[in-house]
Design a protein around this motif. Structure first.
Motif, PDB file in Angstrom:
ATOM      1  N   GLY A  91       1.256   3.462   2.254  1.00 56.41           N
ATOM      2  CA  GLY A  91       1.989   3.634   3.499  1.00 56.41           C
ATOM      3  C   GLY A  91       3.204   2.741   3.605  1.00 56.41           C
ATOM      4  O   GLY A  91       4.167   3.058   4.306  1.00 56.41           O
ATOM      5  N   GLN A  92       3.191   1.611   2.915  1.00 57.29           N
ATOM      6  CA  GLN A  92       4.307   0.665   2.957  1.00 57.29           C
ATOM      7  C   GLN A  92       5.321   0.918   1.849  1.00 57.29           C
ATOM      8  O   GLN A  92       6.461   0.492   1.947  1.00 57.29           O
ATOM      9  CB  GLN A  92       3.763  -0.759   2.843  1.00 57.29           C
ATOM     10  CG  GLN A  92       2.854  -1.158   3.996  1.00 57.29           C
ATOM     11  CD  GLN A  92       2.088  -2.420   3.699  1.00 57.29           C
ATOM     12  OE1 GLN A  92       1.718  -2.686   2.572  1.00 57.29           O
ATOM     13  NE2 GLN A  92       1.829  -3.212   4.730  1.00 57.29           N
ATOM     14  N   THR A 137       0.839  -1.196   0.000  1.00 55.70           N
ATOM     15  CA  THR A 137       0.000   0.000   0.000  1.00 55.70           C
ATOM     16  C   THR A 137       0.875   1.247   0.000  1.00 55.70           C
ATOM     17  O   THR A 137       2.103   1.179   0.138  1.00 55.70           O
ATOM     18  CB  THR A 137      -0.911   0.019   1.236  1.00 55.70           C
ATOM     19  OG1 THR A 137      -0.093   0.131   2.412  1.00 55.70           O
ATOM     20  CG2 THR A 137      -1.731  -1.250   1.317  1.00 55.70           C
ATOM     21  N   PRO A 147       6.309   4.254  -0.292  1.00 54.87           N
ATOM     22  CA  PRO A 147       6.102   5.677  -0.604  1.00 54.87           C
ATOM     23  C   PRO A 147       6.036   5.926  -2.111  1.00 54.87           C
ATOM     24  O   PRO A 147       6.779   5.348  -2.892  1.00 54.87           O
ATOM     25  CB  PRO A 147       7.343   6.339   0.011  1.00 54.87           C
ATOM     26  CG  PRO A 147       7.750   5.410   1.104  1.00 54.87           C
ATOM     27  CD  PRO A 147       7.456   4.037   0.594  1.00 54.87           C
TER      28      PRO A 147
END
Length: 460
Positions: free
Chosen positions: A157-158, A155, A160
């Motif tokens: 968030g995982q 994702t 950047p």
């Protein structure tokens, strides 16, 4: 003299149909254990505030009594298998028995799914925003998907700078699973209805694949005895329509092909079947990362047959070709697995307490296996090793895969579907039940499946 499928000494006429007291005690203990896991789970949710994301612990389900268009057909199928399954499994030739087994399994899985209706029970299952069909429109084809698959697992968030990511079940599996549904869409079988029916049709063949394996290993007696139970498998509740049912069948056919290769009477046939076995077995690893735990199943085949030469065509031929194809297309299996670990650590699994699910998973798989399998497992150690070696080792391999998965911490919940590829092998333990009690145990399996399907509501 005993018949070909008789598995125990005859009991006194008035008692022979009654399950033995130790079998009943084992099943009773499993029921108590399941109730305890439900109570513990509710305590963790209600008193401790844990978000277990299982609403009927230990199952991902909600209590919702209901009936549907599949109710009557499911009862009819169950009754027919209970009454006619055992004698037909004993007498029919393979060319009739195996297609009939597939048809009965297909009817059982489909009717159970239709208890929730066509739309909710089949057509919508694989079309939610977390499932495979959600992302089919994002790609142009299988080749293009493989070239970008790894880039969109994590994702934002995982990873950047990430603009979008795959749906939950697409990201959590290797791209082979997604490729199946892209392929169906491209050949005109679009939508959840077709996808669901294909999953059911393939999953229903798992019962035949396990029988083929035992048959090839010289255990026809046990294969015939277990077939009715492989059809009335309580796990059929989740095989319609979870993709894990398809995974289970693919793995099972890979093992079956290896058994056929290892017992082939000519070198040419052994090589051809060996290549096919390697292709299917390694392909299963590109459907589900967790199927690597099923490695004991092909190892059992090699130990029993002592035909290790089939490893050469299996790995260098079929298996090597699958790895090369996916890698050259842009997907490296181990990289995908490492990213899966990151996803899992950040998912709902991080909220699920390890020690609860170590025990609760065992209760959940009890719903999948059913009372007859538990009684069969109790009897596993009482058979002469030489007589039941293929059966015992394949069952043990399935149990071992589940135990390793359980202790790994990568299976905290939802194992009622995730462990289907292993559970179908454990079902073979039912071959050890006394012939005179088979119908009683089959009825118990059916009642469990019908009860779960009509009392609970599940997302698969």
């Amino acid at each position: 003299m005993r018949t070909a499928v008789e598995t125990a000494p005859r009991s006194a006429p008035r008692d022979r149909w009654r399950p033995a007291v130790p079998d009943v005690l084992v099943v009773a203990a499993a029921v108590v254990f399941a109730v305890a896991m439900w109570r513990w789970g509710r305590w963790l949710i209600d008193e401790r505030g844990y978000d277990l994301f299982v609403f009927f612990p230990p199952l991902l389900a909600g209590f919702e009594p209901h009936t549907g268009p599949g109710t009557v057909p499911a009862i009819v199928v169950a009754a027919l298998v209970v009454v006619f399954g055992p004698p037909l499994a004993t007498r029919l030739r393979r060319r009739v028995l195996f297609p009939l087994t597939w048809a009965a399994s297909f009817a059982w899985i489909t009717s159970l799914a239709l208890v929730d209706g066509w739309q909710r029970g089949i057509a919508d299952r694989l079309a939610t925003d977390q499932e495979y069909l959600h992302d089919v429109g994002r790609v142009d084809g299988i080749g293009q998907m493989l070239s970008i698959f790894s880039e969109h697992i994590l994702t934002a968030g995982q990873q950047p700078g990430q603009q979008w990511w795959w749906a939950t079940h697409v990201a959590a599996h290797p791209p082979g699973a997604f490729a199946v549904f892209i392929g169906l869409d491209r050949i005109g079988l679009s939508g959840g209805g077709w996808a669901g029916m294909v999953v059911i049709a393939v999953g229903a063949s798992a019962a035949v694949a396990t029988a083929v394996t035992l048959w090839a290993l010289g255990a026809e007696r046990w294969a015939r005895a277990a077939l009715p139970f492989a059809v009335l498998f309580p796990g059929a509740v989740w095989m319609g329509v979870a993709a894990d049912g398809l995974f289970a069948a693919v793995l099972a056919w890979g093992v079956a092909l290896l058994a056929l290769a290892a017992t082939a009477t000519t070198s040419a046939r052994a090589w051809l079947l060996g290549v096919a076995a390697g292709l299917v077995l390694v392909l299963s690893l590109y459907l589900n990362y967790g199927l690597v735990l099923a490695g004991l199943l092909p190892l059992v085949v090699l130990v029993l047959t002592r035909r290790t030469a089939v490893v050469v065509p299996a790995l260098l031929g079929g298996g090597g070709g699958v790895v090369a194809a996916f890698t050259l297309a842009g997907f490296w299996w181990y990289e995908g697995y490492e990213k899966l670990r990151l996803i899992y650590a950040a998912s709902i699994a991080s909220e699920r307490p390890y020690w609860y699910f170590v025990f609760a998973n065992l209760a959940a798989v009890g719903y999948v296996l059913g009372p007859a399998v538990l009684a069969g497992l109790r009897r596993l150690g009482t058979r002469p090793r030489s007589a039941a070696a293929p059966l015992a080792l394949l069952v043990a391999a399935g149990v071992a895969a589940m135990l390793v998965a359980n202790l790994s911490g990568m299976s905290k919940g939802e194992v009622e579907r995730i462990w289907l590829p292993f559970a179908i092998w454990v079902v073979q333990a039912t071959a050890l039940l006394p012939r005179s009690q088979v119908r009683v145990w089959l009825a118990a399996q059916a009642v469990l499946a019908l009860g779960v399907n009509h009392l609970l509501s599940m997302p698969w």
